[in-house]
Motif scaffolding. Structure first.
Motif, PDB file in Angstrom:
ATOM      1  N   GLY A 146       2.104 -51.095 -23.289  1.00  0.00           N
ATOM      2  CA  GLY A 146       0.938 -50.634 -24.029  1.00  0.00           C
ATOM      3  C   GLY A 146       0.654 -49.158 -23.844  1.00  0.00           C
ATOM      4  N   ASN A 147      -0.452 -48.734 -24.427  1.00  0.00           N
ATOM      5  CA  ASN A 147      -0.881 -47.344 -24.284  1.00  0.00           C
ATOM      6  C   ASN A 147      -2.350 -47.262 -23.870  1.00  0.00           C
ATOM      7  OD1 ASN A 147      -2.126 -48.111 -26.621  1.00  0.00           O
ATOM      8  ND2 ASN A 147      -1.191 -46.560 -27.918  1.00  0.00           N
ATOM      9  N   GLU A 148      -2.878 -48.359 -23.341  1.00  0.00           N
ATOM     10  CA  GLU A 148      -4.268 -48.360 -22.887  1.00  0.00           C
ATOM     11  C   GLU A 148      -4.464 -47.415 -21.702  1.00  0.00           C
ATOM     12  OE1 GLU A 148      -3.383 -52.376 -24.684  1.00  0.00           O
ATOM     13  OE2 GLU A 148      -2.416 -51.110 -23.194  1.00  0.00           O
ATOM     14  N   LEU A 149      -3.431 -47.289 -20.855  1.00  0.00           N
ATOM     15  CA  LEU A 149      -3.493 -46.429 -19.673  1.00  0.00           C
ATOM     16  C   LEU A 149      -2.320 -45.474 -19.644  1.00  0.00           C
ATOM     17  CD1 LEU A 149      -4.386 -48.896 -16.767  1.00  0.00           C
ATOM     18  CD2 LEU A 149      -5.845 -47.131 -17.760  1.00  0.00           C
ATOM     19  N   LYS A 150      -2.566 -44.295 -19.127  1.00  0.00           N
ATOM     20  CA  LYS A 150      -1.472 -43.358 -18.874  1.00  0.00           C
ATOM     21  C   LYS A 150      -0.767 -43.791 -17.590  1.00  0.00           C
ATOM     22  CE  LYS A 150      -3.366 -39.402 -21.244  1.00  0.00           C
ATOM     23  NZ  LYS A 150      -3.700 -37.988 -21.200  1.00  0.00           N
ATOM     24  N   ILE A 151       0.547 -43.766 -17.623  1.00  0.00           N
ATOM     25  CA  ILE A 151       1.329 -44.201 -16.468  1.00  0.00           C
ATOM     26  C   ILE A 151       2.172 -43.029 -15.957  1.00  0.00           C
ATOM     27  CG2 ILE A 151       2.942 -45.979 -15.658  1.00  0.00           C
ATOM     28  CD1 ILE A 151       0.496 -47.251 -16.647  1.00  0.00           C
ATOM     29  N   ASP A 152       1.633 -41.828 -16.021  1.00  0.00           N
ATOM     30  CA  ASP A 152       2.399 -40.664 -15.586  1.00  0.00           C
ATOM     31  C   ASP A 152       1.734 -39.955 -14.404  1.00  0.00           C
ATOM     32  OD1 ASP A 152       0.214 -39.739 -16.948  1.00  0.00           O
ATOM     33  OD2 ASP A 152       1.313 -38.321 -18.202  1.00  0.00           O
ATOM     34  N   GLY A 153       0.927 -40.663 -13.656  1.00  0.00           N
ATOM     35  CA  GLY A 153       0.239 -40.075 -12.517  1.00  0.00           C
ATOM     36  C   GLY A 153      -0.311 -41.179 -11.642  1.00  0.00           C
ATOM     37  N   TYR A 154      -1.333 -40.869 -10.902  1.00  0.00           N
ATOM     38  CA  TYR A 154      -1.923 -41.870 -10.023  1.00  0.00           C
ATOM     39  C   TYR A 154      -3.389 -42.087 -10.371  1.00  0.00           C
ATOM     40  CZ  TYR A 154      -3.775 -37.820  -7.440  1.00  0.00           C
ATOM     41  OH  TYR A 154      -4.412 -36.660  -7.094  1.00  0.00           O
ATOM     42  N   TYR A 155      -3.899 -43.218  -9.923  1.00  0.00           N
ATOM     43  CA  TYR A 155      -5.308 -43.546 -10.056  1.00  0.00           C
ATOM     44  C   TYR A 155      -5.910 -43.545  -8.660  1.00  0.00           C
ATOM     45  CZ  TYR A 155      -4.492 -44.641 -14.878  1.00  0.00           C
ATOM     46  OH  TYR A 155      -4.173 -44.533 -16.198  1.00  0.00           O
ATOM     47  N   TYR A 156      -7.127 -43.065  -8.562  1.00  0.00           N
ATOM     48  CA  TYR A 156      -7.754 -43.001  -7.248  1.00  0.00           C
ATOM     49  C   TYR A 156      -9.202 -43.455  -7.302  1.00  0.00           C
ATOM     50  CZ  TYR A 156     -10.064 -38.678  -8.741  1.00  0.00           C
ATOM     51  OH  TYR A 156     -10.819 -37.757  -9.401  1.00  0.00           O
ATOM     52  N   ARG A 157      -9.680 -43.878  -6.145  1.00  0.00           N
ATOM     53  CA  ARG A 157     -11.078 -44.264  -5.961  1.00  0.00           C
ATOM     54  C   ARG A 157     -11.566 -43.595  -4.685  1.00  0.00           C
ATOM     55  NH1 ARG A 157     -11.765 -50.122  -4.406  1.00  0.00           N
ATOM     56  NH2 ARG A 157     -12.171 -49.358  -2.333  1.00  0.00           N
ATOM     57  N   GLN A 158     -12.763 -43.056  -4.723  1.00  0.00           N
ATOM     58  CA  GLN A 158     -13.300 -42.385  -3.554  1.00  0.00           C
ATOM     59  C   GLN A 158     -14.569 -43.075  -3.076  1.00  0.00           C
ATOM     60  OE1 GLN A 158     -13.458 -38.325  -5.125  1.00  0.00           O
ATOM     61  NE2 GLN A 158     -11.648 -37.879  -3.867  1.00  0.00           N
ATOM     62  N   GLU A 159     -14.712 -43.138  -1.747  1.00  0.00           N
ATOM     63  CA  GLU A 159     -15.902 -43.708  -1.127  1.00  0.00           C
ATOM     64  C   GLU A 159     -16.441 -42.701  -0.123  1.00  0.00           C
ATOM     65  OE1 GLU A 159     -14.900 -47.381   0.768  1.00  0.00           O
ATOM     66  OE2 GLU A 159     -14.566 -48.417  -1.129  1.00  0.00           O
ATOM     67  N   VAL A 160     -17.733 -42.487  -0.170  1.00  0.00           N
ATOM     68  CA  VAL A 160     -18.388 -41.600   0.786  1.00  0.00           C
ATOM     69  C   VAL A 160     -19.535 -42.375   1.416  1.00  0.00           C
ATOM     70  CG1 VAL A 160     -19.633 -39.425   1.091  1.00  0.00           C
ATOM     71  CG2 VAL A 160     -17.796 -39.578  -0.601  1.00  0.00           C
ATOM     72  N   THR A 161     -19.514 -42.479   2.734  1.00  0.00           N
ATOM     73  CA  THR A 161     -20.598 -43.123   3.470  1.00  0.00           C
ATOM     74  C   THR A 161     -21.134 -42.130   4.490  1.00  0.00           C
ATOM     75  OG1 THR A 161     -19.196 -44.002   5.230  1.00  0.00           O
ATOM     76  CG2 THR A 161     -19.438 -45.359   3.238  1.00  0.00           C
TER      77      THR A 161
END
Length: 155
Positions: A38-53
């Motif tokens: 599909g083309n719903e997401l780009k697959i040429d890099g990374y995905y990240y999530r950040q948490e700050v506590t």
């Protein structure tokens, strides 16, 4: 005499570890791997999530591949993406554990599901971590639910 005791200890330990693997087998992934075309997401890099506590800041990174496999690079103890990008190549030398590599994802329209191995709380085997959510645009994923070994841990 000490060498003999050490030898017996090493043999006993390796037998015990082998026994533990059969006593506490890894959970099985249930999601079938399928190519992502599909083309719903780009697959040429990374995905990240950040948490700050109040105590810490961290960034979690994952790569999604066209063959339906995901690579989880774990957690970095910073939210500075320049540092994360600098440290990423060092993580690839550690990709001998299936908890790091072995994950799968599937996309159906704007819905995404992932499934991957993580170390179980006992440390004796690998458990399954599942997430589901939606795709906001081709660079943004929002995970709304997560399940760790069958327990719902909604985000």
């Amino acid at each position: 005499m000490q060498k003999m005791i050490l030898f017996v200890l090493i043999i006993s330990l390796s037998m015990f570890m082998s026994y533990c693997n059969s006593l506490f087998p890894d959970e099985k992934l249930t999601m079938q791997r399928g190519d992502y075309e599909g083309n719903e997401l780009k697959i040429d890099g990374y995905y990240y999530r950040q948490e700050v506590t109040e105590v810490s800041s961290r960034t979690m990174v994952m790569f999604l591949y066209r063959n339906g496999i995901l690579l989880s690079c774990g957690s970095f103890s910073t939210i500075d993406l320049n540092i994360v990008v600098e440290e990423l190549p060092n993580r690839y030398t550690l990709v001998e554990e299936k908890q790091e590599w072995m994950g799968r994802f599937s996309i159906d329209k704007n819905l995404i599901q992932t499934e991957q191995w993580v170390e179980s709380p006992s440390g004796a085997s690998s458990s399954i971590y599942r997430r589901s959510g939606y795709i906001e645009n081709d660079t943004t994923i929002h995970f709304t639910e997560s399940y760790y070994s069958g327990r719902n841990e909604a985000n």
